[in-house]
Scaffold this active site. Structure first.
Site, PDB file in Angstrom:
ATOM      1  N   HIS A  54     -12.860   8.355 -57.647  1.00 37.19           N
ATOM      2  CA  HIS A  54     -12.721   9.677 -57.041  1.00 37.19           C
ATOM      3  C   HIS A  54     -13.116  10.751 -58.051  1.00 37.19           C
ATOM      4  O   HIS A  54     -13.259  10.487 -59.250  1.00 37.19           O
ATOM      5  CB  HIS A  54     -11.290   9.880 -56.561  1.00 37.19           C
ATOM      6  CG  HIS A  54     -10.967   9.078 -55.336  1.00 37.19           C
ATOM      7  ND1 HIS A  54      -9.830   9.287 -54.582  1.00 37.19           N
ATOM      8  CD2 HIS A  54     -11.646   8.076 -54.708  1.00 37.19           C
ATOM      9  CE1 HIS A  54      -9.822   8.439 -53.563  1.00 37.19           C
ATOM     10  NE2 HIS A  54     -10.904   7.699 -53.622  1.00 37.19           N
ATOM     11  N   GLU A  56     -11.608  13.265 -59.405  1.00 35.15           N
ATOM     12  CA  GLU A  56     -10.705  13.534 -60.516  1.00 35.15           C
ATOM     13  C   GLU A  56     -10.851  12.489 -61.619  1.00 35.15           C
ATOM     14  O   GLU A  56     -10.835  12.811 -62.813  1.00 35.15           O
ATOM     15  CB  GLU A  56      -9.245  13.539 -60.027  1.00 35.15           C
ATOM     16  CG  GLU A  56      -8.944  14.592 -58.979  1.00 35.15           C
ATOM     17  CD  GLU A  56      -9.064  14.065 -57.563  1.00 35.15           C
ATOM     18  OE1 GLU A  56      -8.221  14.426 -56.724  1.00 35.15           O
ATOM     19  OE2 GLU A  56     -10.017  13.288 -57.280  1.00 35.15           O
ATOM     20  N   CYS A  84      -5.235  12.633 -54.133  1.00 33.81           N
ATOM     21  CA  CYS A  84      -4.649  11.646 -53.215  1.00 33.81           C
ATOM     22  C   CYS A  84      -3.430  10.983 -53.851  1.00 33.81           C
ATOM     23  O   CYS A  84      -3.248  10.975 -55.068  1.00 33.81           O
ATOM     24  CB  CYS A  84      -5.691  10.606 -52.819  1.00 33.81           C
ATOM     25  SG  CYS A  84      -6.223   9.511 -54.160  1.00 33.81           S
ATOM     26  N   ALA A 171     -39.571  18.698 -18.455  1.00 34.04           N
ATOM     27  CA  ALA A 171     -40.312  19.200 -17.302  1.00 34.04           C
ATOM     28  C   ALA A 171     -39.932  18.381 -16.063  1.00 34.04           C
ATOM     29  O   ALA A 171     -39.227  17.368 -16.167  1.00 34.04           O
ATOM     30  CB  ALA A 171     -41.811  19.108 -17.566  1.00 34.04           C
ATOM     31  N   SER A 176     -40.784  15.456 -22.182  1.00 41.23           N
ATOM     32  CA  SER A 176     -40.071  16.400 -23.049  1.00 41.23           C
ATOM     33  C   SER A 176     -40.673  16.505 -24.438  1.00 41.23           C
ATOM     34  O   SER A 176     -40.116  17.179 -25.304  1.00 41.23           O
ATOM     35  CB  SER A 176     -38.595  15.990 -23.171  1.00 41.23           C
ATOM     36  OG  SER A 176     -38.480  14.691 -23.728  1.00 41.23           O
ATOM     37  N   TRP A 178     -43.491  17.931 -26.752  1.00 38.68           N
ATOM     38  CA  TRP A 178     -42.256  18.299 -27.447  1.00 38.68           C
ATOM     39  C   TRP A 178     -41.834  19.680 -26.972  1.00 38.68           C
ATOM     40  O   TRP A 178     -42.660  20.598 -26.895  1.00 38.68           O
ATOM     41  CB  TRP A 178     -42.434  18.308 -28.955  1.00 38.68           C
ATOM     42  CG  TRP A 178     -42.725  16.973 -29.529  1.00 38.68           C
ATOM     43  CD1 TRP A 178     -43.923  16.503 -29.959  1.00 38.68           C
ATOM     44  CD2 TRP A 178     -41.785  15.926 -29.762  1.00 38.68           C
ATOM     45  NE1 TRP A 178     -43.797  15.236 -30.468  1.00 38.68           N
ATOM     46  CE2 TRP A 178     -42.488  14.855 -30.357  1.00 38.68           C
ATOM     47  CE3 TRP A 178     -40.411  15.789 -29.538  1.00 38.68           C
ATOM     48  CZ2 TRP A 178     -41.869  13.655 -30.723  1.00 38.68           C
ATOM     49  CZ3 TRP A 178     -39.803  14.607 -29.906  1.00 38.68           C
ATOM     50  CH2 TRP A 178     -40.520  13.564 -30.489  1.00 38.68           C
ATOM     51  N   THR A 204     -31.407   7.318 -21.856  1.00 40.20           N
ATOM     52  CA  THR A 204     -32.328   7.931 -22.818  1.00 40.20           C
ATOM     53  C   THR A 204     -33.180   6.881 -23.514  1.00 40.20           C
ATOM     54  O   THR A 204     -34.387   7.074 -23.721  1.00 40.20           O
ATOM     55  CB  THR A 204     -31.538   8.737 -23.859  1.00 40.20           C
ATOM     56  OG1 THR A 204     -30.922   9.853 -23.212  1.00 40.20           O
ATOM     57  CG2 THR A 204     -32.436   9.253 -24.974  1.00 40.20           C
ATOM     58  N   GLY A 277     -28.805  11.378 -23.334  1.00 42.25           N
ATOM     59  CA  GLY A 277     -29.306  12.556 -22.634  1.00 42.25           C
ATOM     60  C   GLY A 277     -28.237  13.381 -21.960  1.00 42.25           C
ATOM     61  O   GLY A 277     -27.035  13.288 -22.282  1.00 42.25           O
TER      62      GLY A 277
END
Length: 352
Positions: A54, A56, A84, A171, A176, A178, A204, A277
């Protein structure tokens, strides 16, 4: 009485150091600075990820090396997160500070973890001067997704989409590519690279053959690739790009978003990027299971019915899901907007 503000400069430095660590993973980004009795820096450190020392401990090791193996009297540890107080893959930082002979600890954010919190109390009980909340707003923003995830017991969820000025994501024929420009797409990929996982629905994947990776403009991959998560029960072809070797992929064959989120949390996912999507994004929004929204708005009009979101349970203005704007910037011809969900009295789940 000590004025903690005299450590502002050291805390700013600790916050900069913290950002050297990974934004993803089960542990937060933390930075630490060790000062001698004249407030001169003798050690610095940051957390490099789960299983590594960590911040420290790293700072203490540097300070000990610079001091011939023993800290001088009157040292102060300045840390972005309360040290911690538990043993995980590494030992408790509070005990490491006590053992090293630190005289004073100044920290910014309190630890929200059930098991890891309590370090400040341990330090005070050991006779160490301990002060919290120094530059806390800065520190809280740095670890907000991680802290939010710990409080909620699920990943911090970001909903992302690109849309036309009239709110369409495709569309009428479904195309899509771009809507957004190259600058927006690269910004999105950079943000992807800081996540634990990227999620999309089976619809998607079937429609776009989306790879769900984080890539540079030249098509090469970021070193860190988030876990790819496909949500839904539809069968996908083995040749789908989401199953290539660029990253690990898991398909969660369920429509239960809460169950999916808890499974991902158990897998160590703390930051989840939802690409859609619209069906998937709308369900996250309808259930209130999101924490921020990022939208790339392009200056074009598409019309039609392919909206960014479908029904999310808003019948009138009183039902609207309110967000707080926190960032916006121009990217080429597009505008990126980032907003945080505002919790309501009827839903206290998120504390973003």
């Amino acid at each position: 009485m000590l004025n903690p503000q005299q450590y502002d400069e050291a805390m700013h430095r600790a916050l900069v150091l913290a950002e050297n660590g990974p934004a993803w993973g089960v542990n937060p980004q933390v930075g630490a600075v060790i000062l001698d009795s004249k407030n001169r820096t003798i050690g610095e450190g940051w957390h490099k990820g789960s299983g590594t020392p960590h911040a420290e401990v790293m700072a203490l090791e540097a300070a000990l090396a610079a001091s011939g193996g023993k800290l001088p009297n009157g040292c102060t540890a300045v840390v972005t997160l309360e040290p911690c107080n538990h043993t995980g893959k590494t030992g408790p930082c509070a005990q490491a500070l006590i053992a090293a002979g630190i005289e004073r600890v100044v920290y910014a954010s309190s630890d929200p973890g059930v098991a890891s919190a309590g370090g400040a109390e341990t330090l005070r009980n050991a006779g160490i001067e301990t002060y919290g909340d120094l530059l806390v707003d800065h520190a809280d923003e740095l670890i907000r997704p991680w802290a939010n995830s710990i409080r909620l017991g699920r990943p911090h969820v970001t909903l992302k989409w690109a849309a036309s000025l009239d709110g369409r994501t495709a569309a009428n024929d479904g195309s899509s590519k771009w809507i957004s420009g190259e600058d927006s797409r690269q910004d999105s990929h950079h943000r992807r690279s800081r996540q634990d996982a990227i999620l999309a629905g089976t619809g998607t994947i079937l429609a776009d053959d989306a790879e769900l990776t984080a890539r540079y403009a030249d098509g090469t991959y970021y070193e860190h690739q988030p876990l790819r998560v496909v949500l839904g029960e539809s069968e996908l072809p083995a040749t789908a790009r989401v199953f290539n070797d660029a990253a690990e992929t898991v398909q969660l064959s369920t429509r239960d978003i809460k169950a999916a989120l808890h499974e991902l949390f158990d897998r160590g996912v703390r930051r989840l990027w939802v690409e859609g999507g619209p069906t998937v994004a709308s369900e996250f929004a309808r259930q209130g299971l999101f924490d921020e929204v990022i939208v790339y708005v392009a200056p074009l009009l598409l019309g039609g019915e392919r909206n960014a979101l479908q029904d999310i349970g808003v019948l009138n203005m009183a039902d609207a899901k309110h967000l707080r704007l926190v960032e916006h910037k121009r990217l080429g011809n597009d505008i990126m907007i980032r907003a945080l969900r505002i919790p309501t009295d009827s839903n206290h789940e998120s504390e973003s």
